[in-house]
Design a protein around this motif. Sequence first.
Motif, PDB file in Angstrom:
ATOM      1  N   GLU A   1       1.296  -1.442   0.035  1.00 30.94           N
ATOM      2  CA  GLU A   1       0.013   0.124   0.356  1.00 30.94           C
ATOM      3  C   GLU A   1       0.644   0.987   0.134  1.00 30.94           C
ATOM      4  O   GLU A   1       0.634   2.327  -0.746  1.00 30.94           O
ATOM      5  CB  GLU A   1      -0.766   0.031   1.326  1.00 30.94           C
ATOM      6  CG  GLU A   1      -1.859   1.741   1.283  1.00 30.94           C
ATOM      7  CD  GLU A   1      -3.039   1.135   1.984  1.00 30.94           C
ATOM      8  OE1 GLU A   1      -3.348   2.317   2.477  1.00 30.94           O
ATOM      9  OE2 GLU A   1      -2.917   0.005   3.236  1.00 30.94           O
ATOM     10  N   GLU A   2       1.752   1.618   0.882  1.00 36.73           N
ATOM     11  CA  GLU A   2       2.872   2.372   0.775  1.00 36.73           C
ATOM     12  C   GLU A   2       3.342   2.921  -0.581  1.00 36.73           C
ATOM     13  O   GLU A   2       3.331   3.895  -1.032  1.00 36.73           O
ATOM     14  CB  GLU A   2       3.858   2.255   2.335  1.00 36.73           C
ATOM     15  CG  GLU A   2       4.402   3.627   1.802  1.00 36.73           C
ATOM     16  CD  GLU A   2       5.484   3.871   3.682  1.00 36.73           C
ATOM     17  OE1 GLU A   2       6.446   4.271   3.676  1.00 36.73           O
ATOM     18  OE2 GLU A   2       5.263   2.418   4.010  1.00 36.73           O
ATOM     19  N   LYS A   3       4.456   1.836  -1.134  1.00 37.72           N
ATOM     20  CA  LYS A   3       4.448   2.191  -2.300  1.00 37.72           C
ATOM     21  C   LYS A   3       3.689   2.512  -3.058  1.00 37.72           C
ATOM     22  O   LYS A   3       4.044   3.450  -3.932  1.00 37.72           O
ATOM     23  CB  LYS A   3       5.112   0.349  -2.684  1.00 37.72           C
ATOM     24  CG  LYS A   3       6.103   0.553  -3.896  1.00 37.72           C
ATOM     25  CD  LYS A   3       6.870  -0.628  -4.348  1.00 37.72           C
ATOM     26  CE  LYS A   3       8.628  -0.475  -4.697  1.00 37.72           C
ATOM     27  NZ  LYS A   3       8.343  -2.085  -5.238  1.00 37.72           N
ATOM     28  N   LEU A   4       2.515   1.572  -3.595  1.00 36.51           N
ATOM     29  CA  LEU A   4       1.574   2.459  -4.225  1.00 36.51           C
ATOM     30  C   LEU A   4       1.216   3.746  -4.283  1.00 36.51           C
ATOM     31  O   LEU A   4       1.000   4.211  -5.381  1.00 36.51           O
ATOM     32  CB  LEU A   4       0.356   1.277  -4.385  1.00 36.51           C
ATOM     33  CG  LEU A   4       0.510   0.127  -4.512  1.00 36.51           C
ATOM     34  CD1 LEU A   4      -0.388  -1.201  -4.479  1.00 36.51           C
ATOM     35  CD2 LEU A   4       0.675   0.613  -6.945  1.00 36.51           C
ATOM     36  N   ARG A   5       0.956   3.868  -2.618  1.00 36.57           N
ATOM     37  CA  ARG A   5       0.036   5.328  -2.764  1.00 36.57           C
ATOM     38  C   ARG A   5       1.519   6.248  -2.914  1.00 36.57           C
ATOM     39  O   ARG A   5       0.826   7.628  -3.206  1.00 36.57           O
ATOM     40  CB  ARG A   5      -0.585   5.473  -1.003  1.00 36.57           C
ATOM     41  CG  ARG A   5      -0.825   6.752  -0.721  1.00 36.57           C
ATOM     42  CD  ARG A   5      -1.943   6.376   0.509  1.00 36.57           C
ATOM     43  NE  ARG A   5      -2.854   5.938   0.693  1.00 36.57           N
ATOM     44  CZ  ARG A   5      -3.800   5.811   0.191  1.00 36.57           C
ATOM     45  NH1 ARG A   5      -4.585   6.695  -0.649  1.00 36.57           N
ATOM     46  NH2 ARG A   5      -5.191   4.983   0.362  1.00 36.57           N
ATOM     47  N   ASN A   6       2.283   5.830  -2.466  1.00 35.31           N
ATOM     48  CA  ASN A   6       3.715   7.323  -2.947  1.00 35.31           C
ATOM     49  C   ASN A   6       3.438   7.955  -3.882  1.00 35.31           C
ATOM     50  O   ASN A   6       3.487   8.667  -4.409  1.00 35.31           O
ATOM     51  CB  ASN A   6       5.182   6.832  -2.659  1.00 35.31           C
ATOM     52  CG  ASN A   6       5.181   6.809  -1.422  1.00 35.31           C
ATOM     53  OD1 ASN A   6       4.328   7.461  -0.065  1.00 35.31           O
ATOM     54  ND2 ASN A   6       5.688   5.834  -0.184  1.00 35.31           N
ATOM     55  N   HIS A   7       3.239   6.521  -4.764  1.00 35.62           N
ATOM     56  CA  HIS A   7       3.359   6.588  -6.661  1.00 35.62           C
ATOM     57  C   HIS A   7       2.218   7.206  -6.946  1.00 35.62           C
ATOM     58  O   HIS A   7       1.490   7.480  -7.978  1.00 35.62           O
ATOM     59  CB  HIS A   7       3.674   5.786  -7.294  1.00 35.62           C
ATOM     60  CG  HIS A   7       5.123   4.712  -7.396  1.00 35.62           C
ATOM     61  ND1 HIS A   7       5.731   4.694  -6.578  1.00 35.62           N
ATOM     62  CD2 HIS A   7       5.847   5.899  -8.226  1.00 35.62           C
ATOM     63  CE1 HIS A   7       7.120   4.915  -6.627  1.00 35.62           C
ATOM     64  NE2 HIS A   7       7.581   5.592  -7.595  1.00 35.62           N
ATOM     65  N   GLY A   8       0.913   7.648  -6.681  1.00 32.11           N
ATOM     66  CA  GLY A   8      -0.331   8.614  -6.900  1.00 32.11           C
ATOM     67  C   GLY A   8      -1.560   7.093  -7.732  1.00 32.11           C
ATOM     68  O   GLY A   8      -2.371   7.496  -7.880  1.00 32.11           O
TER      69      GLY A   8
END
Length: 131
Positions: free
Chosen positions: A96-103
């Motif tokens: 989730e964090e990786k996906l959220r950081n890339h929008g």
Amino acid sequence: MSEKEIIWGTGRRKTSVARVRLLSGNGKIAINGKKMDDYFPVRNHQNSVMAPLSLTGSADKYDIHVNVSGGGLTGQSGAVLLGIARALCKADAALEEKLRNHGLLTRDSRMKERKKYGRRKARKSFQFSKR
């Protein structure tokens, strides 16, 4: 994720809605019963659909079945992207964090503006004549 478990994700963009099913498999993607390359012939749309999978390195871990309706190809590819990203988060919370950081988990809320009375479209006016 167990062998036969199905994970659902819903994505929306403009007027398009995509219902995504994520199954363990070897990387097949079917959109409305067609291969992704046949459904989205434009390379840009294919890249946006594959963005969450290539970012997380899980392109060959899951089979993906998508039902998408409404809107055009750009809206539909954006809806599929969001649906896949949400399903990946349900499958593995560490992504989730990786996906959220890339929008990729943010819903694009831009919609078509409604037509107003006394105008041709949302903002365009009728031709003005002084005389």
